[in-house]
Design an enzyme around this catalytic site. Sequence first.
Site, mmCIF file in Angstrom:
data_model
loop_
_atom_site.group_PDB
_atom_site.id
_atom_site.type_symbol
_atom_site.label_atom_id
_atom_site.label_comp_id
_atom_site.label_asym_id
_atom_site.label_seq_id
_atom_site.Cartn_x
_atom_site.Cartn_y
_atom_site.Cartn_z
ATOM 1 N N TRP A 1 6.149 25.680 56.086
ATOM 2 C CA TRP A 1 5.452 24.433 55.701
ATOM 3 C C TRP A 1 5.766 23.390 56.706
ATOM 4 O O TRP A 1 4.772 22.315 56.881
ATOM 5 C CB TRP A 1 5.878 23.734 54.590
ATOM 6 C CG TRP A 1 7.252 23.270 54.510
ATOM 7 C CD1 TRP A 1 8.449 23.567 54.641
ATOM 8 C CD2 TRP A 1 7.713 21.841 53.790
ATOM 9 N NE1 TRP A 1 9.542 22.709 54.655
ATOM 10 C CE2 TRP A 1 8.887 21.521 53.995
ATOM 11 C CE3 TRP A 1 6.835 20.724 53.257
ATOM 12 C CZ2 TRP A 1 9.528 20.614 53.690
ATOM 13 C CZ3 TRP A 1 7.364 19.863 52.788
ATOM 14 C CH2 TRP A 1 8.810 19.460 52.797
ATOM 15 N N ASP A 2 6.662 23.617 57.655
ATOM 16 C CA ASP A 2 6.710 22.497 58.866
ATOM 17 C C ASP A 2 5.403 22.376 59.609
ATOM 18 O O ASP A 2 5.143 21.533 59.993
ATOM 19 C CB ASP A 2 7.795 23.180 59.868
ATOM 20 C CG ASP A 2 9.007 23.569 59.300
ATOM 21 O OD1 ASP A 2 9.065 23.841 58.262
ATOM 22 O OD2 ASP A 2 10.104 23.476 59.938
ATOM 23 N N GLU B 1 16.813 21.924 49.532
ATOM 24 C CA GLU B 1 16.980 23.394 49.071
ATOM 25 C C GLU B 1 18.393 23.623 48.402
ATOM 26 O O GLU B 1 18.801 24.647 48.269
ATOM 27 C CB GLU B 1 16.962 24.128 50.510
ATOM 28 C CG GLU B 1 15.477 24.334 51.142
ATOM 29 C CD GLU B 1 15.490 24.933 52.353
ATOM 30 O OE1 GLU B 1 16.391 24.997 53.194
ATOM 31 O OE2 GLU B 1 14.374 25.680 52.639
ATOM 32 N N LYS C 1 19.768 17.905 50.384
ATOM 33 C CA LYS C 1 19.753 18.155 52.001
ATOM 34 C C LYS C 1 18.778 17.332 52.675
ATOM 35 O O LYS C 1 18.892 17.029 53.851
ATOM 36 C CB LYS C 1 19.266 19.612 51.969
ATOM 37 C CG LYS C 1 19.210 20.215 53.172
ATOM 38 C CD LYS C 1 18.644 21.626 53.109
ATOM 39 C CE LYS C 1 18.507 22.396 54.757
ATOM 40 N NZ LYS C 1 18.080 23.533 54.490
ATOM 41 N N GLN C 2 17.496 16.894 52.126
ATOM 42 C CA GLN C 2 16.588 16.583 53.072
ATOM 43 C C GLN C 2 15.707 15.678 51.785
ATOM 44 O O GLN C 2 15.630 15.883 50.789
ATOM 45 C CB GLN C 2 15.970 17.479 53.657
ATOM 46 C CG GLN C 2 14.924 18.493 52.786
ATOM 47 C CD GLN C 2 14.604 19.677 53.611
ATOM 48 O OE1 GLN C 2 15.415 20.780 53.608
ATOM 49 N NE2 GLN C 2 13.619 19.831 54.098
#
Length: 718
Positions: A318-319, A460, A571-572
Amino acid sequence: MDTWTLEKTGFDPADIASDGNRFLCANGFMGLRGVPEEAGSELFPAITLAGVYDQYRDRWREPVNAPNCLFVRTAFNGREYALGPKPHEAHLCELDYRSGIYRRETDFGPITVRSERFAYMPLCHLLADRYQVTAHEDGELTIRAGISTDIWDINGPHLFDFQFGQGDVLTVQAITGQKGIKVAVSQYIQKDFEAEESRIQDGTGVFRLLCCPVRKGQTLTLDIFAAVHTSEDTTDPLERCTHVRDLTGYNQLKARHISAWDEIRERSEISLEGSDEAALALHASQYHLNCVAPRHAISMSIPARGLSGQTYKGAIFWDSEIFFFPMFVYTQPEIARSLLRYRIETLPGALKKAAEYGYRGAFYAWESQEGGAEGCTNFNVVDVFTHRPVRTYFRDKQIHISADIAYALRQYYAITGDRTLLEEGGAKVILECARFCLSRANVRLDQREIDFADVIGPDEYHERVTNNAFTNHMIRSCLESALSLEQIFADDPGFLAALLREMDYEKDWTLLSDAASCIRGPRRKNGVIEQFDGYFDLEDCSLETVRGRLCDPREYWGGDHGVAGTTQIIKQADVIAMMALFPEDFTDQEVAANWAYYEPRTEHGSSLSACMYALTACRIGRLDEAWRLFMKTAEIDVTGGGKQWAGEIYIGGTHPASNGGAWMIAALGFAGLQVRNGIPELHPNLPRQISCLTFPITAGGRRMTVEVTHDGGTIRTL
Ligand code: IFM
């Protein structure tokens, strides 16, 4: 300070992996790692090919590295000189971000080696290297120049049945193990000195030996031209490779290469005044994203680690749609189009994946390889303690990928005003993604509510959760994008009607609007959106506490036994990513409350994280934090930062998502660029460290220049 050049003095074996990434030369077709010409596999040399994959036995499928066709190693009086494995102080190298030209100079004592090389931008199959040796005493030089097969492979070998050619052009052709793709490379030289010439071929490749006496102070120059072709781009790659002998001289090639880069920069360069460190970091980011862009292909995307090697299986995540796409759609829309065309062409793979899981519509691969094949394995991490593969659910549960693709297709239309991509398959992709979302929904009939259970959001570390706010929001937007096709094609209703008929979509169409309004909205506590159902019940402890529980620095924080899974440490960016991507759906107060809550709980363990926080920080006036996170994002491939390990898996490389993120922060955050109803607007949030930002954009088919200072912003049509 020179804000255009990355320099490094001294050779340190500890930095081999990271320097290979930081000093990458690439041109979209191939990436040449920043290692010295004489490198054997211990220095990780690689020419990574875009879109050519292979699987060796049951190892991970990954992109193929071509034989090293710029190999040169020099011996003086019988002794070979090469960097590694020991540190060597008398060495410097640099990468010019203006033109992607790499230079090195190494003093080995009796000789000095200088070189300059690039991945030729106007014609993506070529590499060029000017290699010079200066003798510091009289003696006998032997230069071994050729094609080395001693290259880096993470899960290889991938090439077999080598055929070597020893004519005036040296050649190697081999085939990949799985699909029998031919990979051919060649090397041709021009030199300014007389030498006795012979050929050798051994287990490490084919080389020419050039032997000659040298006098103290004498410099010998070798211009090396190399070509790389595969049977994916031409029917006879070996024959095509021999054309290197027809090239005109090095200087001409270099001049053309530089002017190709000048054009790229003219269309995309952000110039930043006020901080040299930031200008350097931005130049690095833009270089690294531009150099891996598929300019040679009309349907190709960019791997998560660019072309810096085989990390992450060279796969498309998806980046591409969320992090790389914005810079391209605003600066070089033809590249944005190529990224999306890749998704259009790989729709069959996505339909197949959905069907395999028992769903309808398009479930795109989490790690997409050629044809949309899923590269993500069920065991994507290896535990550092037991050395056993860990079952991860990225492949099965990161369903937001399909909605992300629909999001980018809609953005492409909104920013360019170009409907043709939708006509040429984009509309179908949106509809199939929406169909997948409908079929993946968990419907609670009694409450007329839809949940999305058993998913993974961007964070994630928390797998298999229910109602991840980001995922639900993205899915709602996907359904709305499908519905918006009616308006987009209002002047041509026959197009949509025919498409719906062809897709047997009538029933799904009637469900879209109802479904979009029934998707469970996020729960909130004191204005903070709960990342997923039950998130607030998890242990609320600090990042440091969780980090302190690690028994090994390389340990994976997620999965069944990961230290983060039972806590609120993420995580993000997840809720914040949603707010960054849908700015109009949230108020400033909501963004501020969520930013304050989630940022301290975010590890930023992914290079995709900081830019989302920086973007939203701009909006709520947290400009010092925006600046800090901007620098973290933009500097990643200058400093060689970012995580290197997930469990036992190497995840280093360049970071195109951060590179694209840096562009987003500067253009969409600091300058506050938005396109509303086809018209670009600015809402500047310039941090005190920047005095002026200037950059070109393209919107609605028109080219413009944006300038932002502390007095405001202007957009000028060119
Ligand atoms: O796509 C990302 C993901 O969000 C986090 N892990 C790495 C992937 C590739 O960059």
